[in-house]
Design a protein around this motif. Structure first.
Motif, short mmCIF file in Angstrom:
data_model
loop_
_atom_site.label_atom_id
_atom_site.label_comp_id
_atom_site.label_asym_id
_atom_site.label_seq_id
_atom_site.Cartn_x
_atom_site.Cartn_y
_atom_site.Cartn_z
N CYS A 52 0.84 -1.21 0.00
CA CYS A 52 0.00 0.00 0.00
C CYS A 52 0.87 1.25 0.00
N TRP A 53 0.47 2.20 -0.80
CA TRP A 53 1.19 3.46 -0.94
C TRP A 53 0.15 4.58 -0.89
N VAL A 54 0.22 5.42 0.15
CA VAL A 54 -0.74 6.51 0.32
C VAL A 54 0.05 7.78 0.63
N PRO A 55 0.52 8.49 -0.42
CA PRO A 55 1.27 9.72 -0.17
C PRO A 55 0.36 10.78 0.45
N PRO A 56 0.81 11.43 1.55
CA PRO A 56 -0.06 12.36 2.26
C PRO A 56 -0.18 13.75 1.62
N PHE A 57 0.77 14.15 0.78
CA PHE A 57 0.73 15.48 0.18
C PHE A 57 0.41 15.34 -1.31
N ILE A 58 -0.72 15.86 -1.71
CA ILE A 58 -1.17 15.71 -3.10
C ILE A 58 -1.69 17.04 -3.61
N GLY A 59 -1.65 17.23 -4.90
CA GLY A 59 -2.22 18.45 -5.46
C GLY A 59 -1.88 18.62 -6.93
N ILE A 60 -2.45 19.68 -7.48
CA ILE A 60 -2.18 20.10 -8.85
C ILE A 60 -1.38 21.38 -8.76
N SER A 61 -0.25 21.41 -9.42
CA SER A 61 0.62 22.58 -9.39
C SER A 61 0.01 23.70 -10.24
N PRO A 62 -0.07 24.89 -9.69
CA PRO A 62 -0.65 26.01 -10.45
C PRO A 62 0.37 26.76 -11.29
N LEU A 63 1.51 26.15 -11.61
CA LEU A 63 2.58 26.88 -12.29
C LEU A 63 2.23 27.30 -13.71
N ILE A 70 0.28 17.07 -11.88
CA ILE A 70 -0.25 16.41 -10.70
C ILE A 70 0.94 15.88 -9.89
N ILE A 71 0.94 16.18 -8.58
CA ILE A 71 2.07 15.82 -7.73
C ILE A 71 1.57 15.03 -6.52
N PHE A 72 2.21 13.88 -6.27
CA PHE A 72 1.98 13.08 -5.08
C PHE A 72 3.31 13.07 -4.32
N SER A 73 3.33 13.66 -3.14
CA SER A 73 4.59 13.83 -2.41
C SER A 73 4.57 13.06 -1.09
N GLU A 74 5.71 12.46 -0.77
CA GLU A 74 5.86 11.70 0.46
C GLU A 74 6.73 12.48 1.44
N PRO A 75 6.54 12.25 2.75
CA PRO A 75 7.37 12.94 3.74
C PRO A 75 8.83 12.52 3.63
N ALA A 76 9.70 13.38 4.13
CA ALA A 76 11.14 13.13 4.05
C ALA A 76 11.56 11.98 4.98
N ILE A 77 12.47 11.17 4.47
CA ILE A 77 13.13 10.13 5.25
C ILE A 77 14.62 10.46 5.19
N ASN A 78 15.24 10.66 6.34
CA ASN A 78 16.66 11.06 6.41
C ASN A 78 16.93 12.30 5.57
N GLY A 79 15.99 13.24 5.56
CA GLY A 79 16.15 14.50 4.84
C GLY A 79 15.87 14.42 3.34
N ILE A 80 15.37 13.28 2.85
CA ILE A 80 15.11 13.12 1.42
C ILE A 80 13.65 12.73 1.22
N ARG A 81 12.95 13.53 0.44
CA ARG A 81 11.53 13.25 0.17
C ARG A 81 11.36 12.81 -1.27
N GLY A 82 10.27 12.09 -1.54
CA GLY A 82 9.99 11.61 -2.88
C GLY A 82 8.71 12.20 -3.44
N GLU A 83 8.67 12.41 -4.74
CA GLU A 83 7.49 12.94 -5.42
C GLU A 83 7.26 12.20 -6.73
#
Length: 191
Positions: A52-63, A70-83
């Motif tokens: 199971c993979w449930v990234p907590p930070f999600i959204g559409i970039s307004p750039l 569309i971005i699905f972002s995960e919290p940092a582990i050892n200072g490194i986060r994934g998107e």
């Protein structure tokens, strides 16, 4: 001779119809029974390498108004986060049709979008899973948009992808050897 011509025409007709009616490959797992749960009106969920993979930070970039990013972002582990990031060019993509994932700037006329998974250390890239430019689309990597409003500030859909290329620094210790996301589902909004 008459039957040979008819046979050739029949084969050509079948081949042309198959190319126009390309459908995503069926999932290897039952997406109705993943056991993954999500809370809230907006979410992203899937099976990342079978878990199971449930990234907590999600959204559409307004750039950019020309793209749906569309971005699905995960919290940092050892200072490194994934998107996980999807780049969809609204002018070149029919959101009501299957969107094939890969590197669309290889001249493909198919309805396609770019996808990448990036590891960030602060604002620097520490690695990524990606598709190489020029690699043919596989039809195993796709996105289906189930709903979008007129200004694409809310998008809902499903996806599946397997990244063929891993380029991750050795200090990103939590990066898997390969990345395959099945049964991906999302409902995101522009923030």
């Amino acid at each position: 001779m008459k039957y040979q011509v008819l046979y050739i025409l029949l084969i050509l007709t079948i081949a042309c119809n198959k190319k126009e009616g390309i459908e995503p490959m069926p999932n290897e797992v039952d997406c109705e029974d993943t056991g993954c749960t999500v809370d809230g009106e907006f979410y992203s969920v899937g099976l990342l390498n079978g878990a199971c993979w449930v990234p907590p930070f999600i959204g559409i970039s307004p750039l950019s108004e020309g793209y749906v990013t569309i971005i699905f972002s995960e919290p940092a582990i050892n200072g490194i986060r994934g998107e996980l990031i999807f780049y969809i060019d609204k002018k070149m993509t029919d959101l009501q049709d299957t969107i094939w994932l890969g590197k669309p700037w290889n001249g493909s006329s198919l309805n396609s979008a770019a996808a990448t998974y990036i590891y960030w250390e602060g604002t620097s890239i520490a690695g990524r899973f990606n598709f190489e430019i020029g690699t043919p689309l596989t039809y195993d990597d796709y996105m289906l948009i189930d709903y979008f409003n007129a200004d694409t500030s809310v998008v809902e859909g499903r996806f599946q992808l397997r990244f063929p290329k891993r380029d991750v620094n050795s200090f990103v210790t939590h990066a898997p050897d390969s990345m395959h996301i099945q049964c991906g589902q999302f409902r995101v909004e522009k923030k």
